[in-house]
Scaffold this motif. Structure first.
Motif, mmCIF file in Angstrom:
data_model
loop_
_atom_site.group_PDB
_atom_site.id
_atom_site.type_symbol
_atom_site.label_atom_id
_atom_site.label_comp_id
_atom_site.label_asym_id
_atom_site.label_seq_id
_atom_site.Cartn_x
_atom_site.Cartn_y
_atom_site.Cartn_z
ATOM 1 N N ARG A 21 0.832 -1.213 0.000
ATOM 2 C CA ARG A 21 0.000 0.000 0.000
ATOM 3 C C ARG A 21 0.864 1.260 0.000
ATOM 4 N N LEU A 22 1.984 1.220 0.730
ATOM 5 C CA LEU A 22 2.892 2.368 0.734
ATOM 6 C C LEU A 22 3.465 2.605 -0.663
ATOM 7 N N ALA A 23 3.880 1.536 -1.321
ATOM 8 C CA ALA A 23 4.414 1.666 -2.684
ATOM 9 C C ALA A 23 3.342 2.183 -3.638
ATOM 10 N N ASP A 24 2.120 1.690 -3.493
ATOM 11 C CA ASP A 24 1.023 2.179 -4.340
ATOM 12 C C ASP A 24 0.763 3.664 -4.096
ATOM 13 N N ALA A 25 0.777 4.085 -2.837
ATOM 14 C CA ALA A 25 0.554 5.498 -2.506
ATOM 15 C C ALA A 25 1.673 6.357 -3.078
ATOM 16 N N ALA A 26 2.904 5.870 -2.990
ATOM 17 C CA ALA A 26 4.030 6.606 -3.571
ATOM 18 C C ALA A 26 3.871 6.704 -5.083
ATOM 19 N N ASP A 44 24.182 16.930 -0.807
ATOM 20 C CA ASP A 44 25.159 15.955 -1.306
ATOM 21 C C ASP A 44 25.196 15.908 -2.835
ATOM 22 N N ALA A 45 24.547 16.871 -3.475
ATOM 23 C CA ALA A 45 24.513 17.032 -4.935
ATOM 24 C C ALA A 45 23.626 16.025 -5.658
ATOM 25 N N THR A 46 22.889 15.206 -4.939
ATOM 26 C CA THR A 46 21.960 14.280 -5.590
ATOM 27 C C THR A 46 20.650 15.010 -5.892
ATOM 28 N N PRO A 47 19.939 14.571 -6.925
ATOM 29 C CA PRO A 47 18.702 15.259 -7.297
ATOM 30 C C PRO A 47 17.544 14.912 -6.372
ATOM 31 N N VAL A 48 16.658 15.863 -6.199
ATOM 32 C CA VAL A 48 15.406 15.664 -5.474
ATOM 33 C C VAL A 48 14.325 16.456 -6.209
ATOM 34 N N THR A 49 13.135 15.890 -6.276
ATOM 35 C CA THR A 49 12.028 16.535 -6.999
ATOM 36 C C THR A 49 10.820 16.693 -6.090
ATOM 37 N N LEU A 50 9.862 17.447 -6.577
ATOM 38 C CA LEU A 50 8.587 17.539 -5.874
ATOM 39 C C LEU A 50 7.941 16.150 -5.753
ATOM 40 N N ALA A 51 8.168 15.319 -6.746
ATOM 41 C CA ALA A 51 7.615 13.959 -6.720
ATOM 42 C C ALA A 51 8.211 13.146 -5.575
ATOM 43 N N ASP A 52 9.514 13.270 -5.336
ATOM 44 C CA ASP A 52 10.142 12.585 -4.198
ATOM 45 C C ASP A 52 9.470 12.993 -2.896
ATOM 46 N N ARG A 53 9.318 14.273 -2.729
ATOM 47 C CA ARG A 53 8.727 14.783 -1.483
ATOM 48 C C ARG A 53 7.260 14.370 -1.346
ATOM 49 N N TRP A 88 10.627 1.735 9.463
ATOM 50 C CA TRP A 88 10.318 1.785 8.039
ATOM 51 C C TRP A 88 11.322 2.741 7.409
ATOM 52 N N VAL A 89 12.016 2.297 6.385
ATOM 53 C CA VAL A 89 12.999 3.116 5.682
ATOM 54 C C VAL A 89 12.412 3.450 4.318
ATOM 55 N N LEU A 90 12.234 4.740 4.061
ATOM 56 C CA LEU A 90 11.540 5.195 2.858
ATOM 57 C C LEU A 90 12.515 5.850 1.879
ATOM 58 N N ASP A 91 12.547 5.326 0.683
ATOM 59 C CA ASP A 91 13.262 5.951 -0.439
ATOM 60 C C ASP A 91 12.191 6.190 -1.486
ATOM 61 N N PRO A 92 11.604 7.390 -1.500
ATOM 62 C CA PRO A 92 10.417 7.633 -2.305
ATOM 63 C C PRO A 92 10.573 7.284 -3.780
ATOM 64 N N ILE A 93 11.672 7.704 -4.371
ATOM 65 C CA ILE A 93 11.961 7.322 -5.756
ATOM 66 C C ILE A 93 13.403 6.835 -5.776
ATOM 67 N N ASP A 94 13.564 5.557 -5.968
ATOM 68 C CA ASP A 94 14.902 4.997 -6.113
ATOM 69 C C ASP A 94 15.210 4.992 -7.601
ATOM 70 N N GLY A 95 16.100 5.872 -7.995
ATOM 71 C CA GLY A 95 16.390 6.040 -9.419
ATOM 72 C C GLY A 95 15.848 7.360 -9.917
ATOM 73 N N THR A 96 16.047 8.416 -9.133
ATOM 74 C CA THR A 96 15.520 9.732 -9.506
ATOM 75 C C THR A 96 16.057 10.190 -10.861
ATOM 76 N N ALA A 97 17.294 9.846 -11.180
ATOM 77 C CA ALA A 97 17.859 10.261 -12.482
ATOM 78 C C ALA A 97 17.048 9.665 -13.634
ATOM 79 N N GLY A 98 16.677 8.396 -13.537
ATOM 80 C CA GLY A 98 15.836 7.775 -14.559
ATOM 81 C C GLY A 98 14.461 8.416 -14.616
ATOM 82 N N PHE A 99 13.904 8.707 -13.446
ATOM 83 C CA PHE A 99 12.608 9.383 -13.371
ATOM 84 C C PHE A 99 12.679 10.735 -14.078
ATOM 85 N N LEU A 100 13.730 11.500 -13.789
ATOM 86 C CA LEU A 100 13.891 12.810 -14.415
ATOM 87 C C LEU A 100 14.063 12.725 -15.922
ATOM 88 N N ALA A 101 14.722 11.674 -16.375
ATOM 89 C CA ALA A 101 14.947 11.489 -17.819
ATOM 90 C C ALA A 101 13.707 10.958 -18.533
#
Length: 108
Positions: A21-26, A44-53, A88-101
């Motif tokens: 359910r958490l993955a579906d909500a994300a 740390d210079a890694t990307p973050v988006t509104l979608a991650d948040r 619970w360890v949350l990584d909202p989007i694992d692969g943000t670079a792919g998501f952005l592309a």
């Protein structure tokens, strides 16, 4: 012993159902941003988006309602201490670079 095993299995089944359910909500939270969002850079210079948040916020809402005693450690909003032995360890989007592309090479 059998009672303990059954109880553990039931908790594990509940945890797995909640994780799905958490993955579906994300997924629901990030879908409107796919192929239409830009990124900021974290310290740390890694990307973050509104979608991650948005995805982490969606998952945290569910956990706050259903597992308020559990610790939540999120990539975007840090840790919230709990009183149980569960985290619970949350990584909202694992692969943000792919998501952005705009490639479907990421996970929630």
């Amino acid at each position: 012993m059998a009672r303990l095993a059954m109880s553990t299995t039931m908790n594990l089944d509940d945890d797995i159902a909640l994780a799905v359910r958490l993955a579906d909500a994300a997924g629901d939270a990030i879908r409107p941003y796919f192929r239409s969002v830009t990124a900021e850079r974290k310290g740390d210079a890694t990307p973050v988006t509104l979608a991650d948040r948005a995805a982490e916020e969606a998952m945290r809402r569910i956990l706050t309602a259903e597992r308020p005693q559990d610790t939540v450690i999120g990539e975007e909003f840090g840790a919230t201490a709990g009183r149980s032995n569960r985290s619970w360890v949350l990584d909202p989007i694992d692969g943000t670079a792919g998501f952005l592309a705009g490639r479907a090479l990421f996970g929630t």
